[in-house]
Design an enzyme around this catalytic site. Structure first.
Site, mmCIF file in Angstrom:
data_model
loop_
_atom_site.group_PDB
_atom_site.id
_atom_site.type_symbol
_atom_site.label_atom_id
_atom_site.label_comp_id
_atom_site.label_asym_id
_atom_site.label_seq_id
_atom_site.Cartn_x
_atom_site.Cartn_y
_atom_site.Cartn_z
ATOM 1 N N ARG A 186 0.622 -1.177 -0.229
ATOM 2 C CA ARG A 186 -0.525 -0.016 -0.025
ATOM 3 C C ARG A 186 1.049 1.311 0.030
ATOM 4 N NH1 ARG A 186 -4.741 -1.167 4.034
ATOM 5 N NH2 ARG A 186 -6.104 -2.670 2.559
ATOM 6 N N LYS B 136 -18.474 -17.706 4.010
ATOM 7 C CA LYS B 136 -19.537 -17.290 4.054
ATOM 8 C C LYS B 136 -20.634 -17.323 3.262
ATOM 9 C CE LYS B 136 -19.342 -17.797 9.550
ATOM 10 N NZ LYS B 136 -19.486 -16.810 10.298
ATOM 11 N N GLY C 264 -9.263 -8.429 1.094
ATOM 12 C CA GLY C 264 -8.977 -9.327 2.011
ATOM 13 C C GLY C 264 -7.858 -10.566 1.667
ATOM 14 N N GLY D 67 -12.294 -4.511 2.368
ATOM 15 C CA GLY D 67 -13.810 -4.399 2.466
ATOM 16 C C GLY D 67 -14.290 -3.004 1.662
HETATM 17 C C1 3PG Z 1 -8.800 -1.991 5.726
HETATM 18 O O1 3PG Z 1 -6.897 -2.377 6.105
HETATM 19 O O2 3PG Z 1 -9.119 -2.629 5.113
HETATM 20 C C2 3PG Z 1 -8.987 -0.256 5.317
HETATM 21 O O3 3PG Z 1 -7.219 0.276 5.822
HETATM 22 C C3 3PG Z 1 -9.647 -0.336 6.409
HETATM 23 O O4 3PG Z 1 -10.025 -0.478 7.410
HETATM 24 P P1 3PG Z 1 -10.911 -0.581 8.643
HETATM 25 O O5 3PG Z 1 -11.906 -1.904 8.095
HETATM 26 O O6 3PG Z 1 -10.084 -0.701 9.877
HETATM 27 O O7 3PG Z 1 -11.266 0.651 8.313
HETATM 28 MG MG MG Z 2 -10.437 -3.525 6.725
#
Ligand code: 3PG
Ligand code: MG
Length: 401
Positions: free
Chosen positions: A35, A197, A354, A377
């Protein structure tokens, strides 16, 4: 549409940039700088043009107000300085007069990193007063954190109304790659959706089956699809309460002509453990006392055959328990096929979310994918077809009718 920061003259301006430097750290050192590096690649040309960068980020999920030093972003500075090619200065607060003074002391081509936004409760609360204090740190605002765009936080949402707001290079790159793959894919377009899931990906599946030609379902969520067809589950992870959801997704797919591919053979073991003795059986014959941990060779061949005809491949989630051998095979072999198709120029391949990137790294194919998103996310919410608040805030206000 959003306005790219690269469209204006940045010389001498303080660019208040929201980055996502939420990276894995072990014993105080960054262990995966992806990142940081991707962010820096877009920022370097701006620094060379004389921009003054004031960088905001969160790191982890600290309890607000507690100032737990474990969540300080100061430890990211060496990796960030390396990536940007300039020594990055540090402000140990982010919405104070001291931080403003530091931001005003920057010269052209210099960069300042401010302390973790989430130390302040105003960040997650999208508090306009906190956003107004942040806004004093810059002349213009730049959101370059696509991976945080699903959060309506002060530094991603409220602040965009307080300063001239622009999109950063990485955010634009992410949006373009994902839009091309999902909204105007070259057909046939196939998605691979894995993970544990169904319940966490209902909206993703519903959206994808309406847009693409085929969806390959793997991982624990495939078990629930098999269960809905009456297959025995043994000790397998599955969600008995999601059978109606599965039927609904299948009905939507049938209506829009999207094929759903499930494993036709499965690899089962008595324990979720490295090298646990495993048997490969047809998908409707999971032996009592065992659990499904991967898709079998016949499934892998069928999935790969389907990919061979695809011009666009979208990937989210592993196809089996890829973290432990020998249950990594479906994920690895399908990842390698997708990467080869990409490498040969036969398909555009886009992955994110993820565990997906970890799985591609394990297969050693990340570099061959057309685009690997830095988002977790936010990638999922994009696949759900949602409007992300951080992106919406960058759009010009609608004219009253
Ligand atoms: C992530 O790592 O998915 C983003 O930096 C967002 O982090 P968070 O899910 O803690 O908001
Ligand atoms: Mg996250």
């Amino acid at each position: 549409m959003v306005t790219p920061i690269t469209s204006i003259d940045v010389k001498g301006k303080r660019l208040l940039v929201r980055a996502d430097l939420n990276v894995p750290v072990d014993k105080g050192r960054v262990t995966d700088a992806t990142r940081i590096d991707r962010f820096a690649r877009g920022m370097k040309p701006l620094l060379e043009q004389g921009a003054r960068l004031v960088i905001l980020t969160h790191y982890g999920r600290p309890a607000p107000n507690e100032l737990d030093p474990g969540f300080s972003v100061d430890k990211l500075r060496p990796a960030l300085s390396d990536a940007l090619g300039v020594p990055v200065r540090f402000s140990d607060t982010c919405a104070t007069n001291a931080a403003v003074i530091l931001s005003e002391s920057l010269h052209d081509g210099q960069a300042l990193l401010c302390e973790n936004l989430r130390y302040n409760p105003g960040e997650a609360a999208n508090d306009p007063a906190f956003a107004a204090a942040l806004a004093l740190l810059g002349d213009v605002y730049v959101n370059d954190a696509f991976s945080c765009a699903h959060r309506a936080h002060a530094s991603t949402e409220a602040i965009a109304r307080l300063l001239p707001a622009y999109a950063g290079p990485l955010l634009i790159e992410e949006m373009e790659a994902l839009t091309n793959a999902l909204e105007r894919p070259e057909k046939p377009a196939v998605a691979i959706v894995g993970g544990a899931k169904v319940s966490s990906k209902i909206a993703v599946l519903k959206n994808l089956v309406g847009k693409l030609d085929a969806v390959i379902v793997g991982g624990g969520m495939a078990n629930t699809f098999l269960f809905a067809r009456g297959c025995p589950m043994g000790k397998s992870l599955h969600e008995a309460d999601q059978v109606d959801t599965v039927r609904e997704i299948e009905a939507l797919a049938a209506k829009s002509g999207c094929e759903i591919l499930l494993p036709t053979d499965i690899v089962c073991a008595t324990a979720f453990a490295e090298d646990a003795p495993a048997v490969t059986v047809p998908a409707d014959q999971c032996p009592d006392g065992t659990m499904i941990l991967d898709a079998g060779p016949e499934s892998i061949a069928a999935f790969n055959a389907r990919l061979n005809h695809a011009h666009t491949i979208l990937w989210n989630g592993p196809l089996g328990a890829f973290e432990i051998k020998p249950f990594d095979q479906a994920t690895l072999q399908v990842a390698r096929r997708a990467a080869a198709l990409s490498h040969e120029g036969r398909a555009v391949t886009v992955a994110g979310g993820g565990d997906t990137v970890a799985a591609l790294n394990a297969a050693g194919v990340t570099g061959d994918f057309t685009y690997v998103s830095t988002a977790g996310g936010a990638f999922l919410e994009w696949l759900e077809g949602k409007t992300l608040p951080g992106i919406a805030a960058l759009m010009p206000p609608k004219q009253a009718a």
